[in-house]
Structures are given as C-alpha cells and as structure tokens.
Design a protein around this motif. Structure first.
Motif, PDB file in Angstrom:
ATOM      1  N   ALA A 154      51.110 -86.016  30.454  1.00 47.55           N
ATOM      2  CA  ALA A 154      49.957 -86.998  31.415  1.00 47.55           C
ATOM      3  C   ALA A 154      48.567 -85.834  31.359  1.00 47.55           C
ATOM      4  CB  ALA A 154      50.516 -86.928  32.672  1.00 47.55           C
ATOM      5  N   ALA A 155      47.572 -86.437  31.393  1.00 46.41           N
ATOM      6  CA  ALA A 155      46.504 -85.888  31.378  1.00 46.41           C
ATOM      7  C   ALA A 155      46.071 -85.061  32.918  1.00 46.41           C
ATOM      8  CB  ALA A 155      45.135 -86.449  31.433  1.00 46.41           C
ATOM      9  N   PRO A 156      45.396 -83.998  32.894  1.00 41.13           N
ATOM     10  CA  PRO A 156      45.237 -83.267  34.325  1.00 41.13           C
ATOM     11  C   PRO A 156      44.947 -84.136  35.389  1.00 41.13           C
ATOM     12  CG  PRO A 156      44.376 -81.954  32.447  1.00 41.13           C
ATOM     13  CD  PRO A 156      44.597 -83.028  31.841  1.00 41.13           C
ATOM     14  N   GLU A 157      43.838 -85.067  35.065  1.00 38.63           N
ATOM     15  CA  GLU A 157      43.437 -86.026  36.366  1.00 38.63           C
ATOM     16  C   GLU A 157      44.543 -86.931  36.722  1.00 38.63           C
ATOM     17  OE1 GLU A 157      41.561 -87.209  39.298  1.00 38.63           O
ATOM     18  OE2 GLU A 157      40.899 -85.703  38.301  1.00 38.63           O
ATOM     19  N   THR A 158      45.498 -87.497  35.613  1.00 43.82           N
ATOM     20  CA  THR A 158      46.549 -88.202  36.037  1.00 43.82           C
ATOM     21  C   THR A 158      47.582 -87.479  36.851  1.00 43.82           C
ATOM     22  OG1 THR A 158      46.035 -89.426  33.830  1.00 43.82           O
ATOM     23  CG2 THR A 158      48.536 -89.647  35.000  1.00 43.82           C
ATOM     24  N   VAL A 159      47.792 -86.269  36.402  1.00 46.91           N
ATOM     25  CA  VAL A 159      48.453 -85.571  37.260  1.00 46.91           C
ATOM     26  C   VAL A 159      48.307 -85.301  38.766  1.00 46.91           C
ATOM     27  CG1 VAL A 159      49.996 -83.132  37.601  1.00 46.91           C
ATOM     28  CG2 VAL A 159      49.478 -84.157  35.232  1.00 46.91           C
ATOM     29  N   ARG A 160      47.037 -84.957  38.946  1.00 46.38           N
ATOM     30  CA  ARG A 160      46.367 -84.837  40.160  1.00 46.38           C
ATOM     31  C   ARG A 160      46.599 -85.945  41.138  1.00 46.38           C
ATOM     32  NH1 ARG A 160      42.795 -80.667  40.860  1.00 46.38           N
ATOM     33  NH2 ARG A 160      41.902 -79.675  38.887  1.00 46.38           N
ATOM     34  N   ARG A 161      46.354 -87.398  40.415  1.00 43.76           N
ATOM     35  CA  ARG A 161      46.598 -88.527  41.156  1.00 43.76           C
ATOM     36  C   ARG A 161      47.841 -88.810  41.661  1.00 43.76           C
ATOM     37  NH1 ARG A 161      43.729 -92.892  37.312  1.00 43.76           N
ATOM     38  NH2 ARG A 161      44.949 -94.196  38.753  1.00 43.76           N
ATOM     39  N   ALA A 162      48.957 -88.640  40.664  1.00 47.16           N
ATOM     40  CA  ALA A 162      50.372 -88.730  40.800  1.00 47.16           C
ATOM     41  C   ALA A 162      50.727 -87.779  42.128  1.00 47.16           C
ATOM     42  CB  ALA A 162      51.324 -88.420  39.747  1.00 47.16           C
ATOM     43  N   HIS A 163      50.411 -86.646  42.007  1.00 46.25           N
ATOM     44  CA  HIS A 163      50.605 -85.539  43.060  1.00 46.25           C
ATOM     45  C   HIS A 163      50.078 -85.722  44.554  1.00 46.25           C
ATOM     46  CE1 HIS A 163      51.922 -81.580  43.967  1.00 46.25           C
ATOM     47  NE2 HIS A 163      50.902 -81.011  44.540  1.00 46.25           N
ATOM     48  N   ALA A 164      48.968 -86.653  44.367  1.00 45.36           N
ATOM     49  CA  ALA A 164      48.478 -87.044  45.689  1.00 45.36           C
ATOM     50  C   ALA A 164      49.260 -88.063  46.513  1.00 45.36           C
ATOM     51  CB  ALA A 164      47.050 -87.621  45.491  1.00 45.36           C
ATOM     52  N   VAL A 165      50.195 -88.677  45.595  1.00 44.42           N
ATOM     53  CA  VAL A 165      50.983 -89.769  46.210  1.00 44.42           C
ATOM     54  C   VAL A 165      52.339 -89.155  46.390  1.00 44.42           C
ATOM     55  CG1 VAL A 165      52.168 -91.716  45.556  1.00 44.42           C
ATOM     56  CG2 VAL A 165      49.950 -91.498  44.740  1.00 44.42           C
ATOM     57  N   HIS A 166      52.894 -88.498  45.747  1.00 41.87           N
ATOM     58  CA  HIS A 166      54.152 -87.701  46.032  1.00 41.87           C
ATOM     59  C   HIS A 166      54.169 -86.348  45.057  1.00 41.87           C
ATOM     60  CE1 HIS A 166      58.298 -86.476  45.815  1.00 41.87           C
ATOM     61  NE2 HIS A 166      58.528 -86.904  46.909  1.00 41.87           N
ATOM     62  N   PRO A 167      54.625 -85.075  45.743  1.00 43.12           N
ATOM     63  CA  PRO A 167      54.914 -84.111  45.102  1.00 43.12           C
ATOM     64  C   PRO A 167      55.138 -84.038  43.588  1.00 43.12           C
ATOM     65  CG  PRO A 167      55.149 -83.576  47.316  1.00 43.12           C
ATOM     66  CD  PRO A 167      55.228 -85.181  47.038  1.00 43.12           C
ATOM     67  N   VAL A 168      54.689 -83.507  42.786  1.00 43.06           N
ATOM     68  CA  VAL A 168      55.152 -83.422  41.299  1.00 43.06           C
ATOM     69  C   VAL A 168      55.685 -82.179  41.013  1.00 43.06           C
ATOM     70  CG1 VAL A 168      54.593 -83.474  38.807  1.00 43.06           C
ATOM     71  CG2 VAL A 168      53.140 -84.957  40.452  1.00 43.06           C
ATOM     72  N   ALA A 169      57.243 -82.239  40.783  1.00 44.18           N
ATOM     73  CA  ALA A 169      57.742 -80.748  40.587  1.00 44.18           C
ATOM     74  C   ALA A 169      57.310 -80.196  39.238  1.00 44.18           C
ATOM     75  CB  ALA A 169      59.402 -81.224  40.949  1.00 44.18           C
ATOM     76  N   ALA A 170      57.362 -80.839  38.186  1.00 50.55           N
ATOM     77  CA  ALA A 170      57.141 -80.402  36.835  1.00 50.55           C
ATOM     78  C   ALA A 170      56.388 -81.301  36.078  1.00 50.55           C
ATOM     79  CB  ALA A 170      58.373 -79.803  36.228  1.00 50.55           C
ATOM     80  N   VAL A 171      55.481 -81.000  35.198  1.00 49.12           N
ATOM     81  CA  VAL A 171      54.936 -81.608  34.150  1.00 49.12           C
ATOM     82  C   VAL A 171      55.669 -81.066  32.961  1.00 49.12           C
ATOM     83  CG1 VAL A 171      52.750 -82.266  32.756  1.00 49.12           C
ATOM     84  CG2 VAL A 171      52.445 -82.063  35.209  1.00 49.12           C
ATOM     85  N   GLN A 172      56.073 -82.127  32.196  1.00 43.23           N
ATOM     86  CA  GLN A 172      56.735 -81.832  30.669  1.00 43.23           C
ATOM     87  C   GLN A 172      55.851 -82.084  29.720  1.00 43.23           C
ATOM     88  OE1 GLN A 172      60.579 -83.281  28.265  1.00 43.23           O
ATOM     89  NE2 GLN A 172      60.728 -82.735  30.285  1.00 43.23           N
ATOM     90  N   THR A 173      55.468 -81.161  28.466  1.00 42.51           N
ATOM     91  CA  THR A 173      54.439 -81.571  27.641  1.00 42.51           C
ATOM     92  C   THR A 173      55.049 -80.573  26.510  1.00 42.51           C
ATOM     93  OG1 THR A 173      52.779 -82.093  28.960  1.00 42.51           O
ATOM     94  CG2 THR A 173      52.078 -81.224  26.769  1.00 42.51           C
ATOM     95  N   GLU A 174      54.686 -80.896  25.161  1.00 47.49           N
ATOM     96  CA  GLU A 174      55.139 -79.979  23.954  1.00 47.49           C
ATOM     97  C   GLU A 174      54.391 -78.645  24.309  1.00 47.49           C
ATOM     98  OE1 GLU A 174      55.146 -80.128  19.327  1.00 47.49           O
ATOM     99  OE2 GLU A 174      54.774 -81.993  20.424  1.00 47.49           O
ATOM    100  N   TYR A 175      54.971 -77.573  23.949  1.00 49.40           N
ATOM    101  CA  TYR A 175      54.197 -76.158  23.935  1.00 49.40           C
ATOM    102  C   TYR A 175      55.226 -75.243  23.294  1.00 49.40           C
ATOM    103  CZ  TYR A 175      51.874 -72.235  26.136  1.00 49.40           C
ATOM    104  OH  TYR A 175      51.147 -71.022  26.458  1.00 49.40           O
ATOM    105  N   SER A 176      54.206 -74.447  22.387  1.00 52.23           N
ATOM    106  CA  SER A 176      54.941 -73.650  21.513  1.00 52.23           C
ATOM    107  C   SER A 176      53.663 -72.750  20.823  1.00 52.23           C
ATOM    108  CB  SER A 176      55.841 -74.445  20.491  1.00 52.23           C
ATOM    109  OG  SER A 176      55.177 -74.857  19.437  1.00 52.23           O
TER     110      SER A 176
END
Length: 324
Positions: A154-176
């Motif tokens: 999810a894009a940062p702004e999408t994460v912010r909007r989701a977090h405003a509804v209910h706390p987001v425990a984690a974001v999962q994305t490919e990272y290496s």
C-alpha cells in the motif's frame, strides 16, 4: 523478539513465509512442510505467513494441520483480497465489505482457529474506498475474529487513511538488498505512525541465495520465470550483484543468504523479514542469520556493492497492482 507496531503482537526476529509450501516455487512436499513448520516453532520462530490465495486455499489448511496442537506457540498472519478463478489465476482484487467478511470466515475455517492473529489486506482495491474496507476489518476485530490488522503493498497515503479508521499493526511489502523502494518514503511514514513492517521476499525471491544462475535453475512451473528480474536480459546483471555480496559473505564465513537476511534485520528493530522455505535445512540456515551482527563498515560495504535501485527489471511484470 520484535513487536509489530506499538500495540501489535510480539513476534520472532524472523518469521516463516509459507507460500512456497503450496504453490509458485516448483514441487513441494506437505509432510516436509509440516516438519519444517514444527522445526520453526522449536527454534523459536513464531510468525507464520500465509494467504487464502496460496494454493489457492490449501496453504491455510496445511498450516492449520501443522499447528493444531501448538496453537499457543504461533502468530498466524493470513491475507485476503486477491480473487482467483477456477484455473488458479488471479482475476481481480476485492476489498468490498461483503468480501472481507466472507474471506475471514473462509480463512478461520481452513486454519481451524477461532481468531486470526494478523489479518492482512493483500492488495488495495482501488474501486473501493479504503475506509470502507477498513471499517469492515475493524468490525472483525470488535467481533473477536481478528486480533490485529495489516495491509500489503500500500502507498503511504493509503496507509495513513487505513490507520485513521483502525490501527495498522504492520505493512507488508517486498524489501531486500535488491528491492529497497520502502526506504524512499514508506518506512519513514510507518515509523512516524508507530506501524511495524513485514519484509517479504527478503532474499529477492531466491536471487540472494546465490543458487540461481540462469532460468535453467528454475522448475518449468516456477512463477519466477514470469518475473522481469529473472528474464534473460536482466538475470546476468542481477546474479553479478549477488556475486559481490557472496564475496563479502565469504570473508565473514557465512552464506550469502545469511548476510542478506542480516542486512534486513539491521535496518531496524521494527522490521521483521519472512523468508520462505520448504525444508528444515534452509530454515536452519535462515534462522542462524539472526545471530550475525553487522558493523557500520559492513553495512556501508553492502550499500556500495548493491546500491539502491541497482537491480535490473521490475519486481512484477505488471506493477499497477502494487503501491496503490
């Protein structure tokens, strides 16, 4: 141990990605997969990552069987949102409230559990406001069917909007080492909000194991044959990057796999990589990486050997469904 978010679950430094136990990476053996899951728990790995689409559906059933007698030792993270057709191909993304509820009931049944520890939106449905999806997810938490919520790619702004509804425990994305896009903005946003980060494909889908030199090393039905980074025009460049890391790993007396995982772990205690494996041998190799401490000089050397953005090819053939 690391905590996912300010109030999320306490999980092991390394989790176990279970996707390949049921699909995508060539042949698998259910019996060995169950033994691998049990061995992971014995070693203190308590985060198991799955999704309804893996199999489809059979991966959740596999995990359910494996942990039936050890439920209190495990944090189960599963996902919803990718809709598959009868032939197993992804045909779309669904974030509608009705689909959220239906998917949760299906996952609970297949896993054989009363509550899902971490329920993750696998992909963002751009046709449904994220607030609608997350209101439905928040209802599942209130109903006691889900403990914590997460979102993937999810894009940062999408994460912010989701977090405003209910706390987001984690974001999962490919990272290496070869996929460092979250460093550009996402990780900073997550840290400002107190959200954890689950790094999937921390070994670059096997690139950073040093065991892939050409397409011939992949089974005919291995989905990596469809990924740009494994195509003929990109793979030689990418394996050359891995060879640089392997030379540094040799100096430390560790495998390139362990050095690559140690690098991810060193990026922050809020990051939990979930390398996938189907065997106990590879699992033990991965877990040993948690004991490897990298110095600032080591980290600087890796930055120089594999600069951000140096991998050739996109992560997926079609990137339109990620970072939405």
């Amino acid at each position: 141990m690391r905590r996912l978010g300010r109030d999320g679950p306490l999980v092991s430094d390394l989790g176990l990605g279970c996707m390949g136990m049921s699909q995508f990476y060539g042949a698998w053996d259910d019996a060995e997969s169950v033994r691998t899951i049990h061995h992971a728990l014995d070693l203190g790995v308590n985060l198991l990552d799955t999704a309804d689409m893996y199999g489809p559906y059979t991966n959740e059933e596999l995990i359910g069987r494996a942990v039936r007698d050890r439920r209190d030792e495990v944090v189960i993270a599963t996902k919803f949102g990718n809709v598959k057709g009868p032939d197993g191909r992804v045909i779309g993304v669904d974030g509608s409230p009705a689909y959220v509820r239906k998917s949760c009931e299906g996952s609970l049944r297949r896993l054989g559990v009363d509550v899902i520890d971490v329920y993750c939106q696998h992909r963002v449905d751009t046709s449904v406001p994220i607030e609608e999806t997350w209101t439905a997810l928040a209802d599942l938490v209130r109903q006691g069917k889900v403990r914590h919520l997460a979102i993937s790619e999810a894009a940062p702004e999408t994460v912010r909007r989701a977090h405003a509804v209910h706390p987001v425990a984690a974001v999962q994305t490919e990272y290496s080492l070869v996929s460092r896009e979250p460093e550009q903005e996402l990780l900073g946003v997550l840290r400002s909000l107190g959200i954890g980060f689950i790094a999937y494909a921390p070994l670059g889908r096997g690139l950073l194991t040093g065991r892939i030199s050409g397409a011939g090393d992949l089974a005919d039905d291995d989905f990596r044959r469809t990924l740009p980074r494994f195509q003929r025009e990109n793979l030689p460049h990418n394996t050359a990057l891995v060879e640089r890391v392997a030379r540094l790993a040799d100096k430390h007396g560790v495998s390139v796999t362990q050095l690559a995982l140690a690098w991810v772990l060193a990026q922050g205690t809020d990051i939990v990589p979930i390398p996938g494996t189907k065997t106990r041998t590879r699992l033990a190799e991965n877990v040993a990486a948690a004991a490897l401490e990298l110095t600032p000089a080591d980290l600087a050397a890796l930055d120089e050997l594999v600069p951000s953005g140096s991998a050739a090819g996109d992560r997926y053939p079609d990137m339109s469904g990620v970072n939405a």
